[in-house]
Design a protein around this motif. Structure first.
Motif: not given
Ligand code: NDP
Length: 388
Positions: A170, A226-227, A231-235, A312, A316, A318
């Motif tokens: 993360k 994220v971009w 990584l996924a937003p929750d990371k 956020r 998520e 997108g």
């Protein structure tokens, strides 16, 4: 160093600090671009002798052209937003540093990538509004995007080990908390633009300073991370670090945490983006651990600072939802700076845009991005007078 740079947004906070680095490192300037500040741009032209300049605002462009008329070795002057795109594409620079503010930076980002230039990216709104298009273009053209934002530069520096990407668990994205950290909604109801423009640790342009006060800046940076790092937003965990000394951290699968530290001075990440992969003598002061009395941490309050929660949710979902949230924020910040809406209304309008555009989650084109941006701005204009 003999690198040649095209600097877009040269008259702004990042732009002028980039010129400090360029001066200190003896780099060449191929192109400069600005919007309205003709007087400062003319001084920069006199010092750095660019071959080409682009001026987005038509009146400022005419002023620059008139002042340069007949001068020996005057640069070629390109006009309007098209002029910025042309300059971003031109051969002659190794690196384009995009320090334009707002969605106006998206076109130049895509133009620089499509022409195969290395891109040093300060303009986070490019990734927020058109992240999918920007990252795809960079992959197709094999263009390196070097982050200038201090947090993303920190993460990039923590990930330099070539094996790091596959064991990254993360990102710990640090936030100063801004001038209103710890304040309640009641306390925030009456704050003015002057209050919000007093940032405790960073000296930045007006729009990003307001974004820091609302925590929208952290929301935009979450989307940017994220971009950039896939990584996924929750990371991506937001960690408040009020001294702004730890610029961000990464955690690996073995739970090792690597951090990048330094004084809060944008010339450090700017220089790293312009000299990467080399490190050279810095022009910013060093971090003095003998006077650093404490490093403290906290949690961001996403209920009070609802821009961060809206950003956020947007990433998520997108698609164009982040574009809508960004457009609403740019319009709301402009209204706040004009004294037409209150501080808390920025968050309400950004959240409203996230709700109204919640279904815009499909694939998109560049023109869809600009249409969505306009629609989100119209939404803010129509709703803002109801809040006033
Ligand atoms: P500023 O407002 O200080 O400067 C913005 C620059 O963009 C100016 O040169 C301005 O020209 C130019 N500009 C504005 N609108 C247009 C337009 N429509 N077309 C072309 N040029 C335009 O912003 P900052 O330097 O603070 O921020 C720039 C970017 O960097 C933002 O995306 C911000 O989020 C990001 N960033 C900034 C940090 C900072 O410390 N300031 C830190 C990390 C990221 P003119 O002055 O002539 O009107």
């Amino acid at each position: 160093m003999t690198r040649s740079i095209t600097l877009l947004g040269s008259t702004g906070s990042i732009g002028t600090q980039s010129l400090d680095v360029i001066r200190a490192q003896n780099m060449q300037v191929f192109g400069l671009a600005a919007n309205r500040n003709a007087a400062l741009l003319l001084r920069q032209i006199a010092e750095f002798s660019p071959r080409v300049v682009a001026v987005a605002d038509p009146a400022a462009a005419c002023q620059v052209e008139q002042e340069l008329a007949g001068k020996p070795s005057a640069p070629c002057v390109l006009k309007g937003s098209e002029g910025l795109l042309e300059l971003a594409r031109m051969d002659g620079a190794d690196t384009v540093l995009n320090a334009v503010v707002g969605i106006a930076g998206l076109g130049p980002t895509l133009a620089a990538i499509e022409s195969g230039k290395t891109l040093a990216l300060a303009n986070k709104e490019s990734l927020v509004t058109g992240g999918e298009l920007v990252m795809k273009a960079a992959r197709d053209k094999k263009v390196k995007i070097l982050p200038v934002d201090s947090e993303h530069s920190a993460i990039f520096q923590c990930l330099q080990d070539q094996n790091s990407a596959k064991s990254l668990q993360k990102i710990l994205l640090t936030a100063s908390g801004g001038p209103f950290y710890g304040k309640t909604r009641q306390q925030l109801a009456g704050v003015t633009a002057a209050d919000a423009l007093r940032h405790p640790t960073w000296n930045m342009g007006g729009k990003i300073t307001i974004d820091s006060a609302t925590l929208m800046n952290k929301g935009l940076e979450l989307i940017e991370a994220v971009w950039l790092f896939g990584l996924a937003p929750d990371k991506v965990q937001i960690v408040v670090q009020p001294q702004s000394v730890i610029h961000s951290m990464v955690q690996y699968t073995d739970h090792s945490v690597i951090a990048q530290l330094g004084v809060p001075d944008m010339r450090i990440p700017i220089q790293y983006a312009l000299t990467w992969p080399e490190r050279v003598e810095g022009c910013a002061p060093e971090l003095d651990f003998t006077t650093l009395s404490q490093l403290t941490f906290g949690v961001a309050d996403e209920e009070t600072f609802e821009c961060l929660a809206a950003a956020r949710r947007a990433i998520e979902k997108g698609g164009l939802v982040p574009t809508a949230v960004n457009g609403a924020n740019e319009a709301a910040v402009a209204l706040f700076l004009q004294g037409k809406i209150g501080f808390l209304e920025i968050g309400r309008l950004v959240s409203l845009a996230e709700e109204r555009f919640a279904d815009a989650t499909g694939a998109y084109t560049v023109s869809d991005v600009f249409d969505c941006d306009k629609a989100a701005r119209r939404l803010v204009e129509s709703e803002a007078h109801l809040l006033a």
